[in-house]
Design a protein around this motif. Structure first.
Motif, PDB file in Angstrom:
ATOM      1  N   THR A   1      -9.841  -2.860  -2.637  1.00 11.07           N
ATOM      2  CA  THR A   1     -11.161  -2.235  -2.715  1.00 11.07           C
ATOM      3  C   THR A   1     -12.172  -3.259  -3.228  1.00 11.07           C
ATOM      4  OG1 THR A   1     -10.901  -1.527  -5.023  1.00 11.07           O
ATOM      5  CG2 THR A   1     -10.097  -0.006  -3.303  1.00 11.07           C
TER       6      THR A   1
ATOM      7  N   ASN B   1      -6.476  -1.202  -9.442  1.00  9.54           N
ATOM      8  CA  ASN B   1      -6.330   0.153  -8.931  1.00  9.54           C
ATOM      9  C   ASN B   1      -6.530   1.116 -10.090  1.00  9.54           C
ATOM     10  OD1 ASN B   1      -5.650   2.534  -7.690  1.00  9.54           O
ATOM     11  ND2 ASN B   1      -3.469   2.123  -7.592  1.00  9.54           N
ATOM     12  N   LYS B   2      -7.541   1.956 -10.004  1.00  7.11           N
ATOM     13  CA  LYS B   2      -7.848   2.881 -11.104  1.00  7.11           C
ATOM     14  C   LYS B   2      -7.184   4.245 -10.920  1.00  7.11           C
ATOM     15  CE  LYS B   2     -10.715  -0.068 -12.963  1.00  7.11           C
ATOM     16  NZ  LYS B   2     -10.371  -0.823 -14.155  1.00  7.11           N
ATOM     17  N   GLY B   3      -6.447   4.435  -9.834  1.00  7.28           N
ATOM     18  CA  GLY B   3      -5.845   5.731  -9.544  1.00  7.28           C
ATOM     19  C   GLY B   3      -4.595   6.001 -10.352  1.00  7.28           C
TER      20      GLY B   3
ATOM     21  N   GLY C   1     -11.773  -3.564  -6.937  1.00  8.44           N
ATOM     22  CA  GLY C   1     -10.594  -4.363  -7.226  1.00  8.44           C
ATOM     23  C   GLY C   1     -10.818  -5.841  -6.953  1.00  8.44           C
TER      24      GLY C   1
ATOM     25  N   ARG D   1      -1.186   3.624 -11.530  1.00  9.72           N
ATOM     26  CA  ARG D   1      -1.716   2.266 -11.415  1.00  9.72           C
ATOM     27  C   ARG D   1      -0.847   1.265 -12.171  1.00  9.72           C
ATOM     28  NH1 ARG D   1      -6.053   4.505 -14.832  1.00  9.72           N
ATOM     29  NH2 ARG D   1      -5.693   3.812 -16.965  1.00  9.72           N
TER      30      ARG D   1
ATOM     31  N   THR E   1      -6.692  -4.787 -13.720  1.00 11.21           N
ATOM     32  CA  THR E   1      -6.387  -3.463 -13.187  1.00 11.21           C
ATOM     33  C   THR E   1      -7.270  -3.273 -11.968  1.00 11.21           C
ATOM     34  OG1 THR E   1      -5.906  -2.650 -15.409  1.00 11.21           O
ATOM     35  CG2 THR E   1      -6.196  -1.005 -13.699  1.00 11.21           C
TER      36      THR E   1
ATOM     37  N   ALA F   1      -7.614  -7.936  -2.973  1.00 14.53           N
ATOM     38  CA  ALA F   1      -7.634  -6.581  -3.520  1.00 14.53           C
ATOM     39  C   ALA F   1      -7.931  -5.605  -2.396  1.00 14.53           C
ATOM     40  CB  ALA F   1      -8.672  -6.476  -4.624  1.00 14.53           C
TER      41      ALA F   1
ATOM     42  N   ALA G   1       0.832  -1.210   0.000  1.00 11.45           N
ATOM     43  CA  ALA G   1       0.000   0.000   0.000  1.00 11.45           C
ATOM     44  C   ALA G   1       0.864   1.256   0.000  1.00 11.45           C
ATOM     45  CB  ALA G   1      -0.920  -0.005   1.215  1.00 11.45           C
TER      46      ALA G   1
ATOM     47  N   SER H   1       1.024   1.331  -6.879  1.00 12.60           N
ATOM     48  CA  SER H   1       0.252   0.250  -6.296  1.00 12.60           C
ATOM     49  C   SER H   1      -0.586  -0.468  -7.344  1.00 12.60           C
ATOM     50  CB  SER H   1      -0.668   0.789  -5.202  1.00 12.60           C
ATOM     51  OG  SER H   1      -1.508  -0.237  -4.719  1.00 12.60           O
ATOM     52  N   SER H   2      -0.595  -1.769  -7.240  1.00 13.07           N
ATOM     53  CA  SER H   2      -1.393  -2.591  -8.149  1.00 13.07           C
ATOM     54  C   SER H   2      -2.841  -2.692  -7.680  1.00 13.07           C
ATOM     55  CB  SER H   2      -0.794  -3.995  -8.212  1.00 13.07           C
ATOM     56  OG  SER H   2      -0.805  -4.582  -6.911  1.00 13.07           O
ATOM     57  N   GLY H   3      -3.105  -2.213  -6.482  1.00  8.10           N
ATOM     58  CA  GLY H   3      -4.436  -2.385  -5.911  1.00  8.10           C
ATOM     59  C   GLY H   3      -4.604  -3.748  -5.284  1.00  8.10           C
TER      60      GLY H   3
END
Length: 198
Positions: free
Chosen positions: A62, A87-89, A65, A92, A85, A60, A43, A48-50
């Motif tokens: 989230t 993590n959409k931030g 995720g 990513r 994917t 995941a 984290a 981060s891959s999420g």
């Protein structure tokens, strides 16, 4: 011999600049991962891959995720590869989920994490040395590979834009590249070698 092979495999994957991890598809149990993969699943990472590892199992960070991860694992159970994917931030990381055995719930899958940059500094330095680039040219090449424009490189290094353009011309000549685009493409195809480990 098996333990020796596992030790050798661990050593090998540490020298690859892509995150690599081996999991069981059904249980999500993490069996093997290199430092790049562990960083991508942290984290604290800027890339981060999420994904995360909790009590030895992949999960995941989230609900969105988690749904994406479960979709990829469901496809892996049928022998189908997927791009995940979670993590959409910004920053990513995309993860390829590759089943390694005949379709089965308990089979292994390889996770391949996208690299956080075009080329590792170690590989870029070796390329620059092999092409006889000067230290200044190496710095310019690194900046261009980060997507910087000549005026940005000039500002960063405190020189005139004309100096950077001359250095770029010299770099192109030494690397036998017809254009900056071709040069960046050449760098993008260099072996994904991780930085030297002590």
């Amino acid at each position: 011999f098996l333990s020796d092979a596992t030790t050798m495999l661990r050593c090998i994957i540490e020298h690859v600049d892509y995150g690599l991890a081996l999991i069981s598809i059904g249980s999500r149990r993490l069996h093997l991962a290199n430092s790049a993969a562990l960083l991508a699943m942290s984290a604290d990472s800027n890339h981060s891959s999420g994904l995360s590892v909790v009590a030895g199992e992949l999960c995941a960070l989230t609900p969105v995720g988690e749904r994406a991860l479960e979709r990829s694992l469901t496809l892996a159970r049928t022998g189908v590869r997927d791009l995940l994917t979670a993590n959409k931030g910004p920053g990513r990381t995309t993860v390829a989920v590759v089943p390694l055995a005949v379709p089965e719930d308990a089979g292994p899958a390889l996770l391949l994490f996208s690299p956080p940059r075009l080329c590792d500094a170690t590989t870029l330095a070796l390329f620059a040395r092999s092409c006889d680039l000067t230290a200044a040219e190496s710095n310019v090449l690194a900046a261009v590979c980060e997507g910087k424009r000549p005026h940005e490189v000039a500002r960063q290094h405190g020189v005139q834009v004309s100096t950077v353009r001359s250095q770029l011309l010299s770099i192109r000549q030494k690397t036998r590249s017809g254009s900056i685009r071709e040069l960046v493409q050449t760098v993008s195809l260099l072996p994904p070698m991780a930085r030297h480990l002590a």
